[in-house]
Structures are given as C-alpha cells and as structure tokens.
Design a protein around this motif. Structure first.
Motif, short mmCIF file in Angstrom:
data_model
loop_
_atom_site.label_atom_id
_atom_site.label_comp_id
_atom_site.label_asym_id
_atom_site.label_seq_id
_atom_site.Cartn_x
_atom_site.Cartn_y
_atom_site.Cartn_z
N SER A 137 24.93 -14.47 -73.94
CA SER A 137 24.80 -13.95 -72.59
C SER A 137 24.62 -15.07 -71.56
O SER A 137 23.88 -16.03 -71.82
CB SER A 137 23.64 -12.96 -72.53
OG SER A 137 22.52 -13.51 -71.95
N PRO A 138 25.25 -14.93 -70.41
CA PRO A 138 25.04 -15.90 -69.33
C PRO A 138 23.57 -15.95 -68.88
O PRO A 138 23.09 -16.99 -68.45
CB PRO A 138 25.94 -15.40 -68.20
CG PRO A 138 26.99 -14.59 -68.89
CD PRO A 138 26.31 -13.97 -70.07
N ALA A 139 22.84 -14.83 -69.04
CA ALA A 139 21.43 -14.79 -68.64
C ALA A 139 20.61 -15.78 -69.47
O ALA A 139 19.67 -16.40 -68.96
CB ALA A 139 20.87 -13.38 -68.79
N ARG A 140 20.97 -15.94 -70.73
CA ARG A 140 20.24 -16.88 -71.60
C ARG A 140 20.44 -18.32 -71.12
O ARG A 140 19.50 -19.12 -71.11
CB ARG A 140 20.70 -16.72 -73.05
CG ARG A 140 19.88 -17.53 -74.01
CD ARG A 140 19.95 -17.02 -75.43
NE ARG A 140 21.26 -16.98 -76.01
CZ ARG A 140 21.72 -17.87 -76.88
NH1 ARG A 140 20.98 -18.87 -77.27
NH2 ARG A 140 22.93 -17.74 -77.38
N ILE A 141 21.66 -18.65 -70.69
CA ILE A 141 21.94 -20.00 -70.20
C ILE A 141 21.23 -20.24 -68.87
O ILE A 141 20.65 -21.30 -68.64
CB ILE A 141 23.47 -20.21 -70.04
CG1 ILE A 141 24.19 -19.91 -71.35
CG2 ILE A 141 23.79 -21.61 -69.54
CD1 ILE A 141 23.61 -20.59 -72.55
N THR A 142 21.24 -19.25 -68.00
CA THR A 142 20.55 -19.35 -66.71
C THR A 142 19.06 -19.55 -66.91
O THR A 142 18.44 -20.42 -66.29
CB THR A 142 20.81 -18.09 -65.86
OG1 THR A 142 22.22 -17.95 -65.67
CG2 THR A 142 20.12 -18.16 -64.52
N ALA A 143 18.46 -18.74 -67.79
CA ALA A 143 17.02 -18.85 -68.05
C ALA A 143 16.69 -20.23 -68.63
O ALA A 143 15.71 -20.86 -68.21
CB ALA A 143 16.58 -17.74 -69.00
N LEU A 144 17.48 -20.69 -69.58
CA LEU A 144 17.23 -22.01 -70.18
C LEU A 144 17.32 -23.11 -69.14
O LEU A 144 16.44 -23.98 -69.07
CB LEU A 144 18.21 -22.27 -71.34
CG LEU A 144 18.10 -23.64 -72.00
CD1 LEU A 144 16.71 -23.90 -72.57
CD2 LEU A 144 19.17 -23.77 -73.09
N ALA A 145 18.35 -23.09 -68.32
CA ALA A 145 18.51 -24.14 -67.29
C ALA A 145 17.35 -24.11 -66.31
O ALA A 145 16.77 -25.17 -65.99
CB ALA A 145 19.84 -23.95 -66.56
N ALA A 146 16.97 -22.93 -65.84
CA ALA A 146 15.88 -22.82 -64.86
C ALA A 146 14.55 -23.29 -65.45
O ALA A 146 13.81 -24.06 -64.81
CB ALA A 146 15.76 -21.38 -64.37
N MET A 147 14.23 -22.85 -66.65
CA MET A 147 12.96 -23.24 -67.27
C MET A 147 12.96 -24.70 -67.69
O MET A 147 11.92 -25.36 -67.64
CB MET A 147 12.64 -22.34 -68.46
CG MET A 147 12.16 -20.98 -68.08
SD MET A 147 10.66 -21.07 -67.07
CE MET A 147 11.12 -19.95 -65.78
N PHE A 148 14.10 -25.23 -68.07
CA PHE A 148 14.20 -26.65 -68.43
C PHE A 148 13.88 -27.51 -67.21
O PHE A 148 13.08 -28.45 -67.28
CB PHE A 148 15.59 -26.95 -68.98
CG PHE A 148 15.92 -28.41 -69.07
CD1 PHE A 148 15.14 -29.29 -69.82
CD2 PHE A 148 17.03 -28.93 -68.41
CE1 PHE A 148 15.45 -30.64 -69.91
CE2 PHE A 148 17.34 -30.27 -68.49
CZ PHE A 148 16.55 -31.13 -69.23
#
Length: 178
Positions: A137-148
C-alpha cells in the motif's frame, strides 16, 4: 514468523524449497536473499530505525516486516519493489533541510535476513517478522517516510541537547573550580 511469512520470504530466494530446508535445519541461521524480486529494503542507522519503528507501531501506522543487524547497527524496513521513487520523493518533501541518510536496496542488491526463529542475542533479528505477504500500500510508504524523517529530527535534537548539556556542565565545573 508464521508459515505464510516463511513461504513469502523464502520465495525471494533462487530456490525457495532449499531455503525452507536450510531453515528447517537451523531456524536461527540468517540467509542472504536478493532484493528486488518480492521486496526492497530501506536501511537506516539503528537509533533512527528503532525510533521510526517505535513511532510507527505506537501510532498504529501501516508497517511491514522490519529486521535489525546489531553488528552493523542498521535497521531494515521491507517495502514493495516499486517503492524507491515514491519513498525518496516523500523523504525529500518531509525534510525541512537536508534529507536524512538511508540506503535503498532494490534489484541487484542482496540482503541478509534473520532466520525464522532468531534468539534475542543473535546478530540478525526480526523486530517485526513477516506473517504473510505484506500489503503493497502507498500508505505504508508514506507512513515510513514521514516517521523516518521525524525520527531523524528527534535523534538529531536529542544529540544536540546532549552536547549542549555536556558543554554547560563542563563550563559550570570550570567556573566553580577557579
């Protein structure tokens, strides 16, 4: 790691059956697998990786498998094979200055993954083992980038605060000694 997770991760190998037999003999033993077939991996420094992992879990954000290599002090986040460009773009967008450092392992790279049942003291461990094929899911990539990016900022601020407190403590000791 579940049976479905073991099947998914072993399918990344050149010979999934041999990989599963290898782990049946020693479920603690790490294995080198090619990235870019079923997954890519975003590799970050351990302190930032653990903070990123903690924040994603704490906030109930989408999260795929995550592993740690204690000797190299790195954490690897498994992402879909199409995630390189979106992840890089989102990290740049989230960063207020220079983007934090990470390494992206995709096609042509090899990653050493923990065995399905590592022990706590092993070099390679799962922070979150695969339980099935992760949702792409694109949401998983967005969450990872933001939290990183957020975790990178928190760690940098903590380091800066530690240096300032150490300097203030040293200055205070010099003033009292004189």
């Amino acid at each position: 790691m579940t049976r479905r997770g073991l099947q998914w991760i072993s399918h990344a190998s050149d010979d999934p059956e041999v990989c599963r037999e290898y782990w049946a003999v020693d479920p603690r033993r790490p294995c080198a697998l090619p990235a870019g077939r079923f997954f890519d991996v975003v590799v970050v420094g351990q302190r930032i990786g653990l903070e990123t992992f903690d924040q994603l879990q704490r906030h109930g954000m989408p999260l795929g498998p995550v592993m740690a290599d204690r000797a190299s002090e790195k954490v690897g986040f498994f992402v879909p094979t199409w995630a390189c460009d979106p992840f890089s773009r989102m990290v740049r967008q989230e960063s207020s200055g220079e983007a934090p450092e990470y390494r992206y392992l995709g096609e042509g790279s090899v990653v050493v993954v923990p065995g399905p049942m590592p022990l706590t003291g092993d070099r390679h461990i799962w922070l979150r083992a695969p339980i099935r094929r992760p949702e792409a899911s694109p949401a998983r990539i967005t969450a990872l980038a933001a939290m990183f990016v957020a975790a990178s900022s928190v760690v940098a601020r903590a380091d800066r605060y530690g240096r300032e407190q150490s300097a203030a403590s040293t200055d205070g000791e010099a003033t009292h000694a004189g």
